[in-house]
Design a protein around this motif. Structure first.
Motif, PDB file in Angstrom:
ATOM      1  N   PRO A 111       8.862 -15.293  -8.795  1.00 35.69           N
ATOM      2  CA  PRO A 111       9.291 -15.536  -7.413  1.00 35.69           C
ATOM      3  C   PRO A 111       9.592 -14.231  -6.667  1.00 35.69           C
ATOM      4  N   VAL A 112       9.195 -14.190  -5.404  1.00 39.70           N
ATOM      5  CA  VAL A 112       9.481 -13.046  -4.530  1.00 39.70           C
ATOM      6  C   VAL A 112      10.209 -13.561  -3.297  1.00 39.70           C
ATOM      7  N   THR A 113      11.417 -13.063  -3.057  1.00 34.00           N
ATOM      8  CA  THR A 113      12.182 -13.423  -1.858  1.00 34.00           C
ATOM      9  C   THR A 113      12.085 -12.294  -0.841  1.00 34.00           C
ATOM     10  N   LYS A 114      12.497 -12.579   0.375  1.00 34.21           N
ATOM     11  CA  LYS A 114      12.517 -11.532   1.402  1.00 34.21           C
ATOM     12  C   LYS A 114      13.425 -10.373   0.984  1.00 34.21           C
ATOM     13  N   GLN A 115      14.535 -10.717   0.303  1.00 41.70           N
ATOM     14  CA  GLN A 115      15.455  -9.680  -0.142  1.00 41.70           C
ATOM     15  C   GLN A 115      14.817  -8.791  -1.210  1.00 41.70           C
ATOM     16  N   SER A 116      14.133  -9.398  -2.182  1.00 39.60           N
ATOM     17  CA  SER A 116      13.507  -8.576  -3.226  1.00 39.60           C
ATOM     18  C   SER A 116      12.366  -7.739  -2.655  1.00 39.60           C
ATOM     19  N   GLU A 117      11.631  -8.290  -1.687  1.00 38.58           N
ATOM     20  CA  GLU A 117      10.576  -7.513  -1.036  1.00 38.58           C
ATOM     21  C   GLU A 117      11.174  -6.340  -0.264  1.00 38.58           C
ATOM     22  N   LYS A 118      12.283  -6.570   0.423  1.00 39.69           N
ATOM     23  CA  LYS A 118      12.945  -5.518   1.206  1.00 39.69           C
ATOM     24  C   LYS A 118      13.395  -4.370   0.302  1.00 39.69           C
ATOM     25  N   LEU A 119      13.987  -4.710  -0.836  1.00 39.78           N
ATOM     26  CA  LEU A 119      14.468  -3.676  -1.754  1.00 39.78           C
ATOM     27  C   LEU A 119      13.312  -2.872  -2.335  1.00 39.78           C
ATOM     28  N   THR A 120      12.202  -3.537  -2.639  1.00 41.83           N
ATOM     29  CA  THR A 120      11.023  -2.834  -3.139  1.00 41.83           C
ATOM     30  C   THR A 120      10.455  -1.902  -2.074  1.00 41.83           C
ATOM     31  N   SER A 121      10.412  -2.371  -0.833  1.00 38.92           N
ATOM     32  CA  SER A 121       9.903  -1.551   0.274  1.00 38.92           C
ATOM     33  C   SER A 121      10.777  -0.331   0.494  1.00 38.92           C
ATOM     34  N   GLU A 122      12.079  -0.502   0.354  1.00 35.18           N
ATOM     35  CA  GLU A 122      12.995   0.623   0.538  1.00 35.18           C
ATOM     36  C   GLU A 122      12.803   1.692  -0.537  1.00 35.18           C
ATOM     37  N   LEU A 123      12.531   1.258  -1.751  1.00 35.80           N
ATOM     38  CA  LEU A 123      12.236   2.224  -2.817  1.00 35.80           C
ATOM     39  C   LEU A 123      10.966   3.004  -2.489  1.00 35.80           C
ATOM     40  N   MET A 124       9.954   2.301  -1.987  1.00 38.98           N
ATOM     41  CA  MET A 124       8.697   2.960  -1.642  1.00 38.98           C
ATOM     42  C   MET A 124       8.893   3.974  -0.508  1.00 38.98           C
ATOM     43  N   ARG A 125       9.728   3.643   0.462  1.00 40.39           N
ATOM     44  CA  ARG A 125       9.961   4.553   1.587  1.00 40.39           C
ATOM     45  C   ARG A 125      10.634   5.841   1.147  1.00 40.39           C
ATOM     46  N   GLN A 126      11.645   5.718   0.302  1.00 41.54           N
ATOM     47  CA  GLN A 126      12.308   6.953  -0.127  1.00 41.54           C
ATOM     48  C   GLN A 126      11.471   7.702  -1.158  1.00 41.54           C
ATOM     49  N   TRP A 127      10.609   6.999  -1.886  1.00 41.73           N
ATOM     50  CA  TRP A 127       9.668   7.672  -2.783  1.00 41.73           C
ATOM     51  C   TRP A 127       8.734   8.567  -1.960  1.00 41.73           C
ATOM     52  N   LEU A 128       8.212   8.044  -0.843  1.00 41.19           N
ATOM     53  CA  LEU A 128       7.361   8.839   0.042  1.00 41.19           C
ATOM     54  C   LEU A 128       8.128  10.014   0.636  1.00 41.19           C
ATOM     55  N   TYR A 129       9.365   9.769   1.021  1.00 37.47           N
ATOM     56  CA  TYR A 129      10.194  10.824   1.602  1.00 37.47           C
ATOM     57  C   TYR A 129      10.419  11.955   0.595  1.00 37.47           C
ATOM     58  N   ARG A 130      10.708  11.609  -0.646  1.00 35.43           N
ATOM     59  CA  ARG A 130      10.941  12.636  -1.665  1.00 35.43           C
ATOM     60  C   ARG A 130       9.664  13.418  -1.972  1.00 35.43           C
ATOM     61  N   ILE A 131       8.504  12.766  -1.853  1.00 33.11           N
ATOM     62  CA  ILE A 131       7.243  13.497  -1.991  1.00 33.11           C
ATOM     63  C   ILE A 131       7.086  14.494  -0.847  1.00 33.11           C
ATOM     64  N   LEU A 132       7.401  14.048   0.370  1.00 30.36           N
ATOM     65  CA  LEU A 132       7.260  14.900   1.544  1.00 30.36           C
ATOM     66  C   LEU A 132       8.070  16.190   1.416  1.00 30.36           C
ATOM     67  N   LEU A 133       9.215  16.127   0.765  1.00 33.48           N
ATOM     68  CA  LEU A 133      10.066  17.303   0.596  1.00 33.48           C
ATOM     69  C   LEU A 133       9.379  18.392  -0.218  1.00 33.48           C
ATOM     70  N   THR A 134       8.578  17.976  -1.209  1.00 38.43           N
ATOM     71  CA  THR A 134       7.938  18.958  -2.085  1.00 38.43           C
ATOM     72  C   THR A 134       6.455  19.158  -1.794  1.00 38.43           C
ATOM     73  N   HIS A 135       5.857  18.229  -1.055  1.00 38.12           N
ATOM     74  CA  HIS A 135       4.429  18.325  -0.707  1.00 38.12           C
ATOM     75  C   HIS A 135       4.254  18.048   0.789  1.00 38.12           C
ATOM     76  N   PRO A 136       4.658  18.965   1.642  1.00 37.61           N
ATOM     77  CA  PRO A 136       4.618  18.708   3.097  1.00 37.61           C
ATOM     78  C   PRO A 136       3.213  18.503   3.657  1.00 37.61           C
ATOM     79  N   GLN A 137       2.166  18.864   2.888  1.00 39.61           N
ATOM     80  CA  GLN A 137       0.795  18.688   3.382  1.00 39.61           C
ATOM     81  C   GLN A 137       0.149  17.388   2.883  1.00 39.61           C
TER      82      GLN A 137
END
Length: 558
Positions: A111-137
């Motif tokens: 089962p996937v709820t809106k809450q579980s989807e939101k938490l997964t999306s938030e992890l993906m967003r900060q994962w991208l942000y942490r990549i940007l810090l070390t790989h700005p290109q």
């Protein structure tokens, strides 16, 4: 556009990353608060009432009230959700199911709820942000994400099932989606050959700076497909035509064709590469590729090591320890499968590996783990999994502030995994039993091991009668392959995409089984306690020495 895209990633991820940094200093309080909030929210569900959620005030209460379960023990509740019943596992009704292979031949519907989807999306967003810090290109040019289709079908009650990663891919903010090299309509193609053609054409048409997909074998497969079909693909890019004939999804192809324009200049660039190198490889046609993201731990690590041959010597950022059930870690460094335990996303418990075969085992919280030790993980999620035994082994590789860094090591007992198919011993038994019944196959004993290098399964067979080797090669291998596909949907998908190859057979000398039994008894094991292992992570020296003949389909090699 890349500046706007980077700004969007920074704005969406910086706060979330800071929030995790703060809570990582206090994992005990964070995990306890997460659990009690989740329990309180779902106390009036069917599951909550049956397990006295209203009386739970501590982690100890939770462990006493809720038994550890695998999916088959949870399946009756999930079946009620599938039928459309309300408030079974969660107060919030699931809006879709992640589908993956089950251990009994029936798929698992997570089962996937809106809450579980939101938490997964938030992890993906900060994962991208942490990549940007070390790989700005890494976002300077087009981005590539290769995932499964968001919706593969619907339950009888009308709830969609498919891939949550596909849904996130399709519904990501427009500013980020505009950088995709592959249109999301490509994911709707069901025929793998057609999908690979479409993916290849859109990839070759763009300069790419970031490519991301969970399984490195997917990257190798696509790179190999492009190199094999380079002449036809270059011609299609020159003409601006997607050359797919007799498709059963002509409407999707038509939509893709409108997005695909002639590029004679790009076609000429690719022709020059072929003239110089006699190949068409990513390291040559993507001059600005900055980063690869895929799994690099566990069994797929062998495939990841091959990426440099075709993509060049590039950094790799692991996607994290994630499964259909949940995403559990957040990698923040290159070239390691280790990641921060996502303590804001799920509640976790751990069983030390050395206790897994015992009936009396300790259960530890995330803040009680030790460096260098391995554990089996229990998962509680906002999607409705409670003390769920996911049957994985992880290792503590360090700490981020006070929170463990975990790396996925392997699947647990009675399960192997070459490239995401999650093969359980029950799948093997079901497939072999079908062969025995359908063909009156004279098999005495058998064992199966994964071959990670060749991406296939090896069957060791001790037969009671002589069987034609031609029949074994031309009939049995394909029938065994089909039987495995019928009981394991993930195996079926990996075979269709050719990320897994056909099985191979080893005919064993008579007495192979008896010889192992004698060895184990000689070591001091009681004969009545000895258990023959059908599915093993690797063959023993004695297994290999007992092979009389190896049979395989001749074109079944990379």
């Amino acid at each position: 556009m890349s500046l706007i895209l980077k700004l969007a990633v920074k704005l969406q991820g910086k706060y979330l990353a800071k929030q995790l940094d703060i809570t990582a200093t206090k994992p005990k309080e964070t995990q306890q608060e997460f659990l009690l909030k989740l329990i309180n929210k779902n106390q009036n569900t069917v599951f909550g009432r049956e397990h006295n959620f209203s009386q739970i005030q501590t982690e100890k209460d939770y462990r006493k009230a809720v038994p550890i379960r695998d999916y088959e023990q949870l399946r009756p509740y999930c079946d009620r959700v599938i039928k459309g019943e309300q408030s079974v596992l969660t107060t919030e009704q699931p809006f879709m199911f992640n589908v993956t292979s089950g251990t009994t031949g029936e798929p698992k519907y997570i089962p996937v709820t809106k809450q579980s989807e939101k938490l997964t999306s938030e992890l993906m967003r900060q994962w991208l942000y942490r990549i940007l810090l070390t790989h700005p290109q890494f976002l300077d040019f087009a981005s590539v994400g290769i995932v499964s289709s968001a919706i593969e079908g619907y339950t009888a009650s009308g709830i969609p099932y498919g891939s949550i990663s596909g849904r996130i891919y399709e519904n990501i903010p427009a500013i980020i989606r505009s950088s995709y090299a592959i249109p999301h309509q490509v994911l709707q193609l069901k025929n793998y050959e057609e999908k690979y053609i479409a993916i290849a054409l859109f990839l070759l048409s763009r300069q790419v700076s970031f490519i991301c997909t969970p399984n490195p074998s997917t990257l190798l497969r696509i790179a190999g497909f492009i190199n094999t079909h380079k002449e036809e693909l270059i011609r299609s890019i020159y003409d601006g035509k997607i050359d797919i004939k007799s498709s059963h999804q002509s409407e999707v192809i038509s939509k893709l064709q409108k997005l695909f324009k002639p590029q004679p200049k790009r076609a000429k660039e690719l022709e020059i590469i072929v003239e110089k190198t006699n190949n068409l490889l990513p390291k040559d046609y993507w001059k600005h590729l900055n980063l690869i993201s895929c799994w690099i731990g566990g069994s797929v690590g062998i495939q990841a090591q091959r990426l440099s041959d075709v993509f060049g010597d590039l950094p790799i950022r692991d996607l994290g320890y994630l499964a259909s059930e949940a995403q559990m870690t957040l990698p923040y460094l290159d070239n390691t499968s280790s990641g921060i335990l996502a303590i804001n996303t799920n509640y976790y418990e751990f069983i030390p590996e050395e206790y897994l075969e015992t009936s009396n085992f300790p259960v530890l919280s995330a803040y009680e783990l030790e460096l260098g030790k391995r554990y089996s993980i229990l998962l509680t999620t906002t999607g409705g999994l409670y003390r769920y035994h996911i049957n994985d082994i992880v290792e503590v590789t360090g700490f981020y502030h006070q929170t463990p860094l975990l790396a996925f090591i392997r699947k647990g007992k009675d399960m192997t995994n070459i490239t995401g198919e999650k093969m359980h011993v029950n799948h093997i038994i079901l497939a072999v039993e079908k062969i025995k019944i359908n063909f009156n196959f004279p098999i005495n004993y058998y064992r199966v091991t994964p071959n990670f290098e060749k991406s296939l399964y090896e069957f060791y067979l001790e037969l009671t009668d002589n069987i034609s080797e031609i029949w074994l090669q031309e009939k049995l291998i394909s029938e065994l392959d089909q039987a495995l596909a019928e009981v394991n949907i993930e195996y079926d998908q990996k075979r269709q995409s050719q990320r897994l190859q056909l099985p191979i057979l080893h005919l064993m000398r008579q007495g192979w089984y008896e010889a192992e039994c004698r060895r184990e008894v000689d070591k001091g094991k009681r004969e009545v306690q000895y258990k023959w292992k059908i599915l093993c992570n690797q063959a023993t020296r004695e297994d290999k020495d007992a092979i009389v003949k190896t049979i395989q389909v001749k074109n079944n090699l990379f």
